[in-house]
Structures are given as C-alpha cells and as structure tokens.
Motif scaffolding. Structure first.
Motif, PDB file in Angstrom:
ATOM      1  N   ASP A 100      19.900  57.938   5.965  1.00  9.70           N
ATOM      2  CA  ASP A 100      19.883  56.679   5.227  1.00  9.70           C
ATOM      3  C   ASP A 100      18.658  55.871   5.605  1.00  9.70           C
ATOM      4  O   ASP A 100      18.112  56.043   6.695  1.00  9.70           O
ATOM      5  CB  ASP A 100      21.146  55.863   5.542  1.00  9.70           C
ATOM      6  N   LEU A 101      18.240  54.996   4.710  1.00 14.86           N
ATOM      7  CA  LEU A 101      17.169  54.045   5.010  1.00 14.86           C
ATOM      8  C   LEU A 101      17.665  52.932   5.920  1.00 14.86           C
ATOM      9  O   LEU A 101      16.903  52.316   6.641  1.00 14.86           O
ATOM     10  CB  LEU A 101      16.659  53.397   3.715  1.00 14.86           C
ATOM     11  N   CYS A 102      18.944  52.674   5.874  1.00  8.90           N
ATOM     12  CA  CYS A 102      19.530  51.551   6.597  1.00  8.90           C
ATOM     13  C   CYS A 102      19.996  51.975   7.993  1.00  8.90           C
ATOM     14  O   CYS A 102      20.985  52.696   8.130  1.00  8.90           O
ATOM     15  CB  CYS A 102      20.702  50.987   5.793  1.00  8.90           C
ATOM     16  N   GLN A 103      19.291  51.503   9.012  1.00 11.60           N
ATOM     17  CA  GLN A 103      19.651  51.833  10.389  1.00 11.60           C
ATOM     18  C   GLN A 103      21.032  51.286  10.748  1.00 11.60           C
ATOM     19  O   GLN A 103      21.782  51.915  11.482  1.00 11.60           O
ATOM     20  CB  GLN A 103      18.595  51.292  11.357  1.00 11.60           C
ATOM     21  N   THR A 104      21.380  50.146  10.196  1.00  9.56           N
ATOM     22  CA  THR A 104      22.694  49.554  10.456  1.00  9.56           C
ATOM     23  C   THR A 104      23.800  50.506  10.019  1.00  9.56           C
ATOM     24  O   THR A 104      24.771  50.720  10.750  1.00  9.56           O
ATOM     25  CB  THR A 104      22.841  48.207   9.715  1.00  9.56           C
ATOM     26  N   TYR A 105      23.673  51.096   8.840  1.00 16.03           N
ATOM     27  CA  TYR A 105      24.693  52.019   8.342  1.00 16.03           C
ATOM     28  C   TYR A 105      24.765  53.271   9.206  1.00 16.03           C
ATOM     29  O   TYR A 105      25.850  53.799   9.458  1.00 16.03           O
ATOM     30  CB  TYR A 105      24.423  52.404   6.894  1.00 16.03           C
ATOM     31  N   LEU A 106      23.617  53.754   9.644  1.00 15.11           N
ATOM     32  CA  LEU A 106      23.593  54.930  10.517  1.00 15.11           C
ATOM     33  C   LEU A 106      24.319  54.636  11.831  1.00 15.11           C
ATOM     34  O   LEU A 106      25.127  55.439  12.295  1.00 15.11           O
ATOM     35  CB  LEU A 106      22.150  55.361  10.798  1.00 15.11           C
ATOM     36  N   ASP A 107      24.017  53.493  12.412  1.00 16.39           N
ATOM     37  CA  ASP A 107      24.640  53.113  13.680  1.00 16.39           C
ATOM     38  C   ASP A 107      26.146  52.923  13.528  1.00 16.39           C
ATOM     39  O   ASP A 107      26.928  53.351  14.384  1.00 16.39           O
ATOM     40  CB  ASP A 107      24.007  51.839  14.238  1.00 16.39           C
ATOM     41  N   GLN A 108      26.554  52.298  12.417  1.00 19.18           N
ATOM     42  CA  GLN A 108      27.981  52.076  12.180  1.00 19.18           C
ATOM     43  C   GLN A 108      28.718  53.403  12.008  1.00 19.18           C
ATOM     44  O   GLN A 108      29.812  53.585  12.560  1.00 19.18           O
ATOM     45  CB  GLN A 108      28.196  51.202  10.949  1.00 19.18           C
ATOM     46  N   SER A 109      28.126  54.327  11.255  1.00 19.32           N
ATOM     47  CA  SER A 109      28.797  55.618  11.046  1.00 19.32           C
ATOM     48  C   SER A 109      28.920  56.373  12.367  1.00 19.32           C
ATOM     49  O   SER A 109      29.952  56.984  12.648  1.00 19.32           O
ATOM     50  CB  SER A 109      28.079  56.454   9.986  1.00 19.32           C
ATOM     51  N   GLU A 110      27.890  56.311  13.199  1.00 15.81           N
ATOM     52  CA  GLU A 110      27.946  56.978  14.509  1.00 15.81           C
ATOM     53  C   GLU A 110      29.024  56.344  15.390  1.00 15.81           C
ATOM     54  O   GLU A 110      29.798  57.049  16.043  1.00 15.81           O
ATOM     55  CB  GLU A 110      26.595  56.900  15.204  1.00 15.81           C
ATOM     56  N   GLU A 111      29.088  55.032  15.396  1.00 14.95           N
ATOM     57  CA  GLU A 111      30.073  54.337  16.226  1.00 14.95           C
ATOM     58  C   GLU A 111      31.500  54.691  15.807  1.00 14.95           C
ATOM     59  O   GLU A 111      32.348  55.003  16.647  1.00 14.95           O
ATOM     60  CB  GLU A 111      29.868  52.821  16.116  1.00 14.95           C
ATOM     61  N   ILE A 112      31.755  54.671  14.518  1.00 14.59           N
ATOM     62  CA  ILE A 112      33.096  54.981  14.013  1.00 14.59           C
ATOM     63  C   ILE A 112      33.457  56.429  14.298  1.00 14.59           C
ATOM     64  O   ILE A 112      34.559  56.730  14.771  1.00 14.59           O
ATOM     65  CB  ILE A 112      33.199  54.682  12.500  1.00 14.59           C
ATOM     66  N   LEU A 113      32.534  57.340  14.052  1.00 18.40           N
ATOM     67  CA  LEU A 113      32.808  58.756  14.262  1.00 18.40           C
ATOM     68  C   LEU A 113      33.010  59.072  15.741  1.00 18.40           C
ATOM     69  O   LEU A 113      33.900  59.852  16.089  1.00 18.40           O
ATOM     70  CB  LEU A 113      31.697  59.620  13.675  1.00 18.40           C
ATOM     71  N   SER A 114      32.224  58.458  16.610  1.00 17.92           N
ATOM     72  CA  SER A 114      32.385  58.731  18.045  1.00 17.92           C
ATOM     73  C   SER A 114      33.722  58.199  18.560  1.00 17.92           C
ATOM     74  O   SER A 114      34.289  58.737  19.501  1.00 17.92           O
ATOM     75  CB  SER A 114      31.221  58.153  18.846  1.00 17.92           C
TER      76      SER A 114
END
Length: 173
Positions: free
Chosen positions: A114-128
């Motif tokens: 994704d272009l959006c780092q916020t979305y990447l970080d959120q998806s990683e946090e939720i998945l972890s």
C-alpha cells in the motif's frame, strides 16, 4: 510545494502527456493526514460509509467474504504467501482481510502492499495480535506501478479487495 503536491503534479502531467497508462487512483484514497492534501479522498470515503447506513456495497463485501472465506481459503496451497493489494483501514482489514486469513491453513506469510504506511502498520498490528504465527512483510509502494513485485515470492496468492467485488486470484509465477 510539498512532496505530495510535487508527486501529484508530476503524475497528472505524465498522464495527460500519455507518458503513463495508470490513473490517479492513489490520490483518490490518499493516505490520512497528508499535509496540504486538499482532496482528502480517504476522509471523504470514511465519511460516506460511516454516515450512510444504507451504503450496501461495503456491507455486502463484508458479508460475502465472511460467508465464503473458508471455501476460498481451501484453494490456497500450503506454504503460500498471501499478497494483498491495499489492506485498507483497520476496520476494513478486520472485516475483510482477517476472516480470509484466519481460514488459510499453513500460510507462509502475509504481504500487504500500500501507499499508506498507516494502513500497513495497522494491518501488521492486528495480524500479529490475532495470528502471531504468521510473518508480515509490509511493502510501502504503489502496487499499480509495481505489480511485478509478486514475482519475488514463491507460491504468491493475490488478495485484492475492490469496492464493487472482492477478487481472489492465484498467480502462478
């Protein structure tokens, strides 16, 4: 002029001069909190889906994915890398991506792009938090321009959520 404005103007110019074939979609759903982003595409979209209780597309996507996640996941071979083009907001990730990922057996990794780092970080946090055994490899780029990234993964399975219809593709490298 900000980096965002410079990038936008360059992309508009390239598009009109027919130097690129892409569109300006990355600016439509732009990263939240970009300085001087007058379009605020993501903000407008969030307002639409939160204030309009009858916005059926979003709700139907969630229902479809949740109802069919296990059937679709059955087609994902063991040891696959699930590559998601645009994981979206934390709400979208929880409602659309996570149910599918939870149904996959023996997943090697999850790769949000994704272009959006916020979305990447959120998806990683939720998945972890939800599936800590799955490794996450975030890629911060425009997947429209760099779709060939999938060639870097063995057994890539592309998960693409579209506004009109979720699309699940297995790509044989």
């Amino acid at each position: 002029m900000t980096d965002f404005q410079t990038s936008f103007l360059c992309d508009v110019k390239s598009l009109f001069l027919q130097q690129q074939e892409e569109n300006l979609a990355p600016y439509l759903y732009s990263t939240p909190n970009i300085e001087d982003d007058s379009a605020n595409g993501e903000g407008c979209y969030q307002e639409l889906i939160s204030q309009n209780l009858n916005y059926y597309l979003y709700k139907e996507e969630i229902k479809l994915i949740n109802n069919k996640a296990s059937q679709i996941a059955a087609y994902v071979p063991p040891g696959s890398n699930v590559i998601e083009f645009g994981p979206g907001t934390d709400i979208a990730f929880k409602n659309k991506s996570l149910p599918f990922l939870k149904e996959i057996k023996q997943l090697k990794s999850y790769v949000p792009i994704d272009l959006c780092q916020t979305y990447l970080d959120q998806s990683e946090e939720i998945l972890s938090r939800e599936l800590p055994e799955i490794s996450v490899e975030k890629i911060n780029t425009d997947f429209i321009k760099k779709i060939d990234l999938i060639k870097n993964f063995t057994k890539p399975v592309v998960f693409l959520k579209e506004v009109q219809l979720p699309i699940f593709l297995q790509i044989i490298a």
